[in-house]
Design an enzyme around this catalytic site. Structure first.
Site, PDB file in Angstrom:
ATOM      1  N   HIS A 166       0.817  -1.215   0.000  1.00 33.53           N
ATOM      2  CA  HIS A 166       0.000   0.000   0.000  1.00 33.53           C
ATOM      3  C   HIS A 166       0.853   1.269   0.000  1.00 33.53           C
ATOM      4  O   HIS A 166       0.354   2.343  -0.327  1.00 33.53           O
ATOM      5  CB  HIS A 166      -0.984   0.001   1.174  1.00 33.53           C
ATOM      6  CG  HIS A 166      -0.370   0.234   2.524  1.00 33.53           C
ATOM      7  ND1 HIS A 166      -0.052  -0.786   3.385  1.00 33.53           N
ATOM      8  CD2 HIS A 166      -0.016   1.367   3.154  1.00 33.53           C
ATOM      9  CE1 HIS A 166       0.458  -0.289   4.493  1.00 33.53           C
ATOM     10  NE2 HIS A 166       0.491   1.023   4.379  1.00 33.53           N
ATOM     11  N   ASP A 184       0.122  -7.618   1.313  1.00 35.91           N
ATOM     12  CA  ASP A 184       0.535  -6.231   1.515  1.00 35.91           C
ATOM     13  C   ASP A 184       2.052  -6.087   1.591  1.00 35.91           C
ATOM     14  O   ASP A 184       2.591  -5.428   2.491  1.00 35.91           O
ATOM     15  CB  ASP A 184      -0.106  -5.652   2.779  1.00 35.91           C
ATOM     16  CG  ASP A 184       0.010  -4.120   2.827  1.00 35.91           C
ATOM     17  OD1 ASP A 184       0.161  -3.512   1.750  1.00 35.91           O
ATOM     18  OD2 ASP A 184      -0.032  -3.558   3.931  1.00 35.91           O
ATOM     19  N   SER A 199       4.628   2.562   7.997  1.00 36.04           N
ATOM     20  CA  SER A 199       4.349   1.382   7.190  1.00 36.04           C
ATOM     21  C   SER A 199       5.551   0.995   6.340  1.00 36.04           C
ATOM     22  O   SER A 199       6.160   1.826   5.674  1.00 36.04           O
ATOM     23  CB  SER A 199       3.152   1.633   6.263  1.00 36.04           C
ATOM     24  OG  SER A 199       1.959   1.334   6.915  1.00 36.04           O
TER      25      SER A 199
END
Length: 467
Positions: A200, A234, A312
């Site tokens: 992402h 992911d 992230s």
């Protein structure tokens, strides 16, 4: 009802009350990866309202206005009053003198004191003349210094020691595309320029005309290309044209325990090189995170180390400096849809065992695979365990013909209550537990049919290519 093999994106959002939020990065952050103040950006107009289980893409609010200056600030200073120097009182005159032993003793003590006073005055005057310049300021203040000019040594297992070893291998990632900009973190996977991050973080960078830039700890930047990515896990692997990088070691996440100390490193809110600490607060936490492109199912490591938008893709490391997780998501308090909670002590990381397997596939083939059982799960079921759908959905049968579940004797309407002896109560729990395995692995399911007792069923997992 949701297909167990390849969940339908429109139906795979977590159930109401699920506190797990999507990935922590802000896709609408300003282009600069080094903001002067905490960045704050709103989602573009027309973006859909985030559900209860989603997190706002805005990383935070700007600082408030400065406090007002105190009253009288800037007024002319009040002059100091003239200093009054007290005059010594005169000694009394006419005092009768005393001689003898006490007089001689007093003379013995006073004479040396007078000599010392004279010497101290002369020495002080000489020092003052040398230590003061014409502006009445000390040339050398002479303050004490540390006994160890090089600084105290930090043990390698200390937080400072871990940070010193890990920080040079952590990178910040900036993506520019026609849809806007986004940023995140990553780390060196191989010395020949391979990096690992979240899908992402770089999803917008796969569009035509998009650009991905990597900022290294030494301040240098390199453009990056996407080697491969998977939405289902992911994860994404990037490549930069640089050799001699220092990779981080992927540890064994299956050996970690609740309570183990961990360190998270990344660029929260665009602040590169940020280090936070905490512990592993839970294992095997089922997290369904994702955006409009679809959910990712993570059998996550939960940590209370501070994780914020921008973390992230960064590493979660143990006291040996080994990566045991990839920071990917944070929880959001229920009832605040669209809010950006920041760190509330509930962060989630992809286990390194999963990351290793997926990264190897992405480097070797450019794609990843995931295991399947071959059943559809009924999301509306509220009883004990997880129920296999009793009806077809979108032309797909509840139990795939010739699939692993069908070969093992599982039928439509059966209830799965355990996997490898661990109870399951939600569809997401079973999905992430299966996704944590590899195709070809064998799992044991506890299955109940109707009013019959629970039986154990061994299933060899099949394989499907990830998106």
């Amino acid at each position: 009802m949701t297909p167990f093999d390849q969940p339908d994106r429109a139906d795979q959002h977590p159930p109401a009350g699920n506190p797990f939020a999507p990935p922590v990065d802000n896709p609408f952050a300003p282009p600069s990866s080094r903001p002067v103040a905490a960045p704050g950006a709103a989602a573009p107009s027309g973006a859909p309202a985030a559900p209860e289980t989603s997190i706002s893409r805005a990383p935070g609010a700007p600082f408030g206005p400065p406090a007002p200056a105190p009253a009288g600030w800037g007024a002319a200073p009040t002059p100091w009053p003239e200093r009054q120097v007290p005059q010594p009182a005169p000694l009394p005159s006419g005092a009768p003198g005393r001689r003898g032993a006490r007089g001689r003793l007093r003379a013995v003590w006073v004479a040396p004191l007078l000599v010392l006073a004279v010497l101290a005055g002369a020495l002080g005057g000489a020092l003052a003349e040398r230590a003061l310049d014409q502006g009445d300021r000390l040339v050398d203040a002479g303050l004490p210094v540390t006994a160890q000019p090089g600084g105290a040594a930090r043990p390698p297992e200390s937080v400072a020691g871990i940070a010193a070893a890990v920080l040079p291998s952590v990178v910040s990632i900036q993506v520019e595309s026609a849809q806007g900009s986004s940023s995140g973190s990553g780390f060196v996977l191989r010395q020949d320029g391979y990096l690992l991050t979240n899908n992402h973080v770089i999803a917008a960078g796969t569009a035509d005309g998009a650009r991905i830039d990597v900022l290294f700890a030494d301040g240098s930047e390199e453009p990056a290309t996407v080697v491969g990515s998977t939405r289902d896990y992911d994860l994404a692997v990037l490549k930069v044209d640089r050799a001699g990088l220092v990779p981080l070691v992927l540890g064994v996440s299956s050996e970690v325990a609740v309570g183990d100390p961990v360190v998270a490193v990344g660029a929260p809110l665009g602040l590169e090189g940020t280090v936070t600490t905490g512990i592993i607060s839970a294992l095997n936490r089922p997290v369904s995170a994702g955006g409009q492109e679809g959910p990712a199912f993570i059998n996550a490591i939960q940590t209370d180390a501070a994780i914020n938008p921008g973390n992230s893709g960064g590493p979660l490391v143990n006291t040996a400096g080994e990566v045991i997780g990839i920071n990917s998501a944070i929880a959001q308090p229920p009832g605040i849809p669209g809010a950006a909670p920041g760190s509330i002590g509930l962060g989630f990381a992809i286990p390194s065992d999963q990351a290793r397997r997926t990264a190897e596939q992405l480097i070797e083939t450019g794609a990843a695979t995931y295991p399947i059982v071959g059943v559809l799960l009924d999301q509306s079921y509220r009883g004990e365990g997880v129920q296999v759908s009793s009806e077809s959905q979108n032309g797909q049968q509840p139990v795939s013909p010739d699939g692993p579940a069908a070969d093992a004797g599982i039928r439509a309407g059966d209830v799965i209550v355990t996997i490898d002896g661990r109870p399951v109560t939600e569809p997401d729990e079973l999905i992430v537990a299966i996704r944590a395995k590899a195709p070809g692995d064998t799992v044991t399911l506890g299955v109940r049919t109707g009013d019959e007792g629970t039986r154990e069923v061994r299933i060899v997992l099949d394989e499907r290519t990830s998106e």
